[in-house]
Design a protein around this motif. Structure first.
Motif, PDB file in Angstrom:
ATOM      1  N   UNK A 281      -5.163  19.605 -19.232  1.00  0.00           N
ATOM      2  CA  UNK A 281      -6.290  19.493 -18.287  1.00  0.00           C
ATOM      3  C   UNK A 281      -5.778  18.906 -16.985  1.00  0.00           C
ATOM      4  N   UNK A 282      -6.276  19.471 -15.902  1.00  0.00           N
ATOM      5  CA  UNK A 282      -5.891  18.972 -14.581  1.00  0.00           C
ATOM      6  C   UNK A 282      -6.428  17.544 -14.428  1.00  0.00           C
ATOM      7  N   UNK A 283      -5.563  16.644 -14.052  1.00  0.00           N
ATOM      8  CA  UNK A 283      -5.968  15.244 -13.926  1.00  0.00           C
ATOM      9  C   UNK A 283      -5.500  14.715 -12.589  1.00  0.00           C
ATOM     10  N   UNK A 284      -6.311  13.847 -12.006  1.00  0.00           N
ATOM     11  CA  UNK A 284      -5.871  13.175 -10.788  1.00  0.00           C
ATOM     12  C   UNK A 284      -6.147  11.688 -10.931  1.00  0.00           C
ATOM     13  N   UNK A 285      -5.169  10.895 -10.552  1.00  0.00           N
ATOM     14  CA  UNK A 285      -5.326   9.455 -10.750  1.00  0.00           C
ATOM     15  C   UNK A 285      -4.569   8.657  -9.714  1.00  0.00           C
ATOM     16  N   UNK A 286      -4.838   7.354  -9.721  1.00  0.00           N
ATOM     17  CA  UNK A 286      -4.104   6.465  -8.819  1.00  0.00           C
ATOM     18  C   UNK A 286      -4.018   5.084  -9.447  1.00  0.00           C
ATOM     19  N   UNK A 287      -3.099   4.277  -8.940  1.00  0.00           N
ATOM     20  CA  UNK A 287      -3.039   2.860  -9.319  1.00  0.00           C
ATOM     21  C   UNK A 287      -2.827   2.026  -8.059  1.00  0.00           C
ATOM     22  N   UNK A 288      -3.686   1.037  -7.922  1.00  0.00           N
ATOM     23  CA  UNK A 288      -3.550   0.088  -6.811  1.00  0.00           C
ATOM     24  C   UNK A 288      -2.821  -1.142  -7.352  1.00  0.00           C
ATOM     25  N   UNK A 289      -1.803  -1.601  -6.648  1.00  0.00           N
ATOM     26  CA  UNK A 289      -1.115  -2.841  -7.017  1.00  0.00           C
ATOM     27  C   UNK A 289      -1.959  -4.015  -6.546  1.00  0.00           C
ATOM     28  N   UNK A 290      -2.618  -4.661  -7.512  1.00  0.00           N
ATOM     29  CA  UNK A 290      -3.612  -5.683  -7.174  1.00  0.00           C
ATOM     30  C   UNK A 290      -2.971  -6.902  -6.498  1.00  0.00           C
ATOM     31  N   UNK A 291      -1.794  -7.294  -6.971  1.00  0.00           N
ATOM     32  CA  UNK A 291      -1.144  -8.479  -6.391  1.00  0.00           C
ATOM     33  C   UNK A 291      -0.746  -8.213  -4.943  1.00  0.00           C
ATOM     34  N   UNK A 292      -0.281  -6.995  -4.692  1.00  0.00           N
ATOM     35  CA  UNK A 292       0.076  -6.641  -3.306  1.00  0.00           C
ATOM     36  C   UNK A 292      -1.173  -6.573  -2.435  1.00  0.00           C
ATOM     37  N   UNK A 293      -2.258  -6.078  -3.012  1.00  0.00           N
ATOM     38  CA  UNK A 293      -3.509  -6.041  -2.245  1.00  0.00           C
ATOM     39  C   UNK A 293      -3.923  -7.458  -1.855  1.00  0.00           C
ATOM     40  N   UNK A 294      -3.815  -8.408  -2.793  1.00  0.00           N
ATOM     41  CA  UNK A 294      -4.178  -9.801  -2.482  1.00  0.00           C
ATOM     42  C   UNK A 294      -3.291 -10.348  -1.368  1.00  0.00           C
ATOM     43  N   UNK A 295      -1.993 -10.062  -1.440  1.00  0.00           N
ATOM     44  CA  UNK A 295      -1.074 -10.515  -0.383  1.00  0.00           C
ATOM     45  C   UNK A 295      -1.477  -9.912   0.961  1.00  0.00           C
ATOM     46  N   UNK A 296      -1.838  -8.631   0.920  1.00  0.00           N
ATOM     47  CA  UNK A 296      -2.211  -7.931   2.156  1.00  0.00           C
ATOM     48  C   UNK A 296      -3.475  -8.541   2.758  1.00  0.00           C
ATOM     49  N   UNK A 297      -4.445  -8.878   1.911  1.00  0.00           N
ATOM     50  CA  UNK A 297      -5.697  -9.455   2.406  1.00  0.00           C
ATOM     51  C   UNK A 297      -5.443 -10.830   3.032  1.00  0.00           C
ATOM     52  N   UNK A 298      -4.533 -11.596   2.417  1.00  0.00           N
ATOM     53  CA  UNK A 298      -4.161 -12.905   2.991  1.00  0.00           C
ATOM     54  C   UNK A 298      -3.511 -12.701   4.361  1.00  0.00           C
ATOM     55  N   UNK A 299      -2.570 -11.733   4.408  1.00  0.00           N
ATOM     56  CA  UNK A 299      -1.866 -11.458   5.676  1.00  0.00           C
ATOM     57  C   UNK A 299      -2.852 -11.066   6.766  1.00  0.00           C
ATOM     58  N   UNK A 300      -3.896 -10.322   6.362  1.00  0.00           N
ATOM     59  CA  UNK A 300      -4.854  -9.847   7.362  1.00  0.00           C
ATOM     60  C   UNK A 300      -6.019 -10.825   7.532  1.00  0.00           C
ATOM     61  N   UNK A 301      -5.848 -12.039   6.991  1.00  0.00           N
ATOM     62  CA  UNK A 301      -6.820 -13.122   7.161  1.00  0.00           C
ATOM     63  C   UNK A 301      -8.250 -12.762   6.743  1.00  0.00           C
ATOM     64  N   UNK A 302      -8.378 -12.092   5.622  1.00  0.00           N
ATOM     65  CA  UNK A 302      -9.725 -11.821   5.141  1.00  0.00           C
ATOM     66  C   UNK A 302     -10.393 -13.149   4.792  1.00  0.00           C
TER      67      UNK A 302
END
Ligand code: ATP
Ligand code: MG
Length: 415
Positions: free
Chosen positions: A294-315
């Motif tokens: 079956x045709x499948x489409x998926x993704x994975x977000x690196x949660x720890x990197x996302x947290x680092x990115x949000x800190x860097x961008x001063x969320x």
């Protein structure tokens, strides 16, 4: 942890908004589950151990294979498409550094059993919207399609190993090395060589995709891959992905993983070397595990990197704070103070009770430190009058009110 929980909740909520049901799978699996399909890089990075019955097990390096196993065990007969999401830890034996850990967390989704550009676009949109909802401001979505390179390869006499090698160089993105390698490959005609080189230098604007005529359109399967890619990009705009965040990148090879068609990556420039916060694409794996393809489409977000990115961008984060800090003055006030705290908590008002028996001035300092809005002071006078003293810790204003009115007063102050 409160910050991580806040973002985790936003990611989960986004998945639900798009109809992706959350699943949980075991942290370890039979090693074959991963060696059957994962890219060789991931297999080399696995934590493998034996259990008491000498079975070879692995800590999951990602959650896609486990999701496929679970789908075959429990969801294969469900009406398709089946849309699932997960949030879980994964383990890879890598050299730890900023944004690269041996245990890390992934939020991901898989859309199983729909083969259409709109299915592909929706899944990409879930990834992008999850990041936008989480408050990520600066990022780039790069979209590609493996069918374009593979379509060109098909028209050549390139051996499997040359193809893998060239794909690897595309993935690494080192122009000079790739050009050198292409020049020294005698399995290619001069024209094919130039065409492959053009892939790495082609700049495609996502604004006028329809009018763009890539050089590889003479190769039928590359051309159809291109049309698929262009359609997904067009749909993504309708799914709400800002066009300025999107880029077409024909060189994405996804670390020679199991992807077959559309591929995408999301980068955050502030993260430097480990800038990729998300990777995904289209694939078919079910047949490998004994299921119906079956045709499948998926993704994975690196949660720890996302947290680092949000800190860097001063969320900015609103960390949980008590609304009320309840201070009994003297032992005799304790019973009432506990009752008040219990009552407020029952009514959903985050409340704290003085637990060290300190005097009012120390308590007020502590409460202000916690960021509480109000101090509720309960001394013998108050007890006798069935009242409480409410001190607004922001303004310093202090009033005595009926105990019975406390809940209503607090609610009013929260509006
Ligand atoms: P990279 O090229 O950075 O090693 P990858 O291609 O191995 O990433 P995937 O297998 O696609 O990564 O995993 C999806 C996401 O998980 C990555 O985009 C990244 O954000 C995150 N990730 C992968 N490995 C790690 C790790 N060791 N520590 C933290 N996050 C990771
Ligand atoms: Mg990796």
């Amino acid at each position: 942890m409160a910050k991580r929980r806040e973002i985790e909740q936003i990611l989960r909520k986004t998945a639900i908004e798009y109809g992706y049901m959350e699943i949980a799978t075991p942290i370890f699996e039979h090693v074959e589950l991963f060696t059957l399909k994962s890219g060789s890089e991931i297999v080399d990075q696995m934590y493998i151990f034996k259990d008491k019955s000498d079975r070879e097990l692995a800590l999951r390096p990602e959650l896609t294979a486990s999701t496929m196993r679970m789908f075959l065990a429990e969801m294969e007969r469900a009406p398709q498409p089946v849309k699932v999401s997960y949030f879980g830890n994964a383990f890879r034996y890598e050299r730890p550094q900023k944004g690269r850990f041996r245990e890390f967390w992934q939020f991901g989704a898989e859309l199983i059993g729909a083969n259409s550009p709109e299915a592909e676009a929706e899944c990409v949109a879930v990834a992008v919207m999850a990041l936008i909802n989480a408050g990520l401001k600066n990022f780039k979505l790069r979209l590609g399609h493996l069918g374009i390179l593979k379509g060109i390869f098909k028209e050549t006499v390139m051996s499997e190993s040359s193809q893998v090698n060239i794909m690897r160089l595309f993935d690494k993105g080192i122009k000079e090395e790739l050009a050198f390698e292409l020049d020294s490959l005698d399995e290619l005609s001069a024209e094919q060589r130039e065409l492959l080189k053009s892939i790495i230098t082609t700049e495609v604007s996502t604004v006028n995709l329809e009018s763009f005529e890539p050089q590889f359109m003479q190769y039928e399967s590359s051309a159809s891959a291109w049309r698929n890619l262009a359609e997904v990009a067009k749909l993504l705009k309708l799914f709400g992905v800002p066009v300025e965040k999107m880029e077409i990148d024909l060189t994405i090879a996804r670390g020679l993983d199991y992807y077959t068609g559309l591929v995408f990556e999301i980068d955050v420039p502030e993260l430097g070397a480990e800038k990729q916060v998300c990777g995904g694409g289209a694939y078919t794996l079910l047949e490998l595990f004994g299921g119906k393809s079956a045709h499948t489409i998926g993704f994975a977000i690196g949660f720890d990197r996302l947290m680092l990115a949000l800190e860097e961008q001063n969320r900015p984060f609103d960390l949980p704070k008590p609304v009320a800090y309840i201070i009994p003055v003297g032992r005799e006030a304790l019973t009432k103070a506990v009752e008040i705290a219990t009552e407020l908590r029952k009514n959903g008002i985050p409340s704290e009770l003085e637990l060290k028996g300190r005097g009012p001035s120390k308590c007020l300092k502590y409460a202000a430190n916690l960021g509480a809005n109000l101090a509720i002071i309960l001394g013998s006078d108050e007890l006798a009058e069935k009242k409480v003293t409410v001190k607004d810790l922001k303004t310093g204003q202090q009033t005595k009110i009926e105990m019975d009115n406390l809940l209503a007063e607090i609610r009013k102050s929260m509006d």
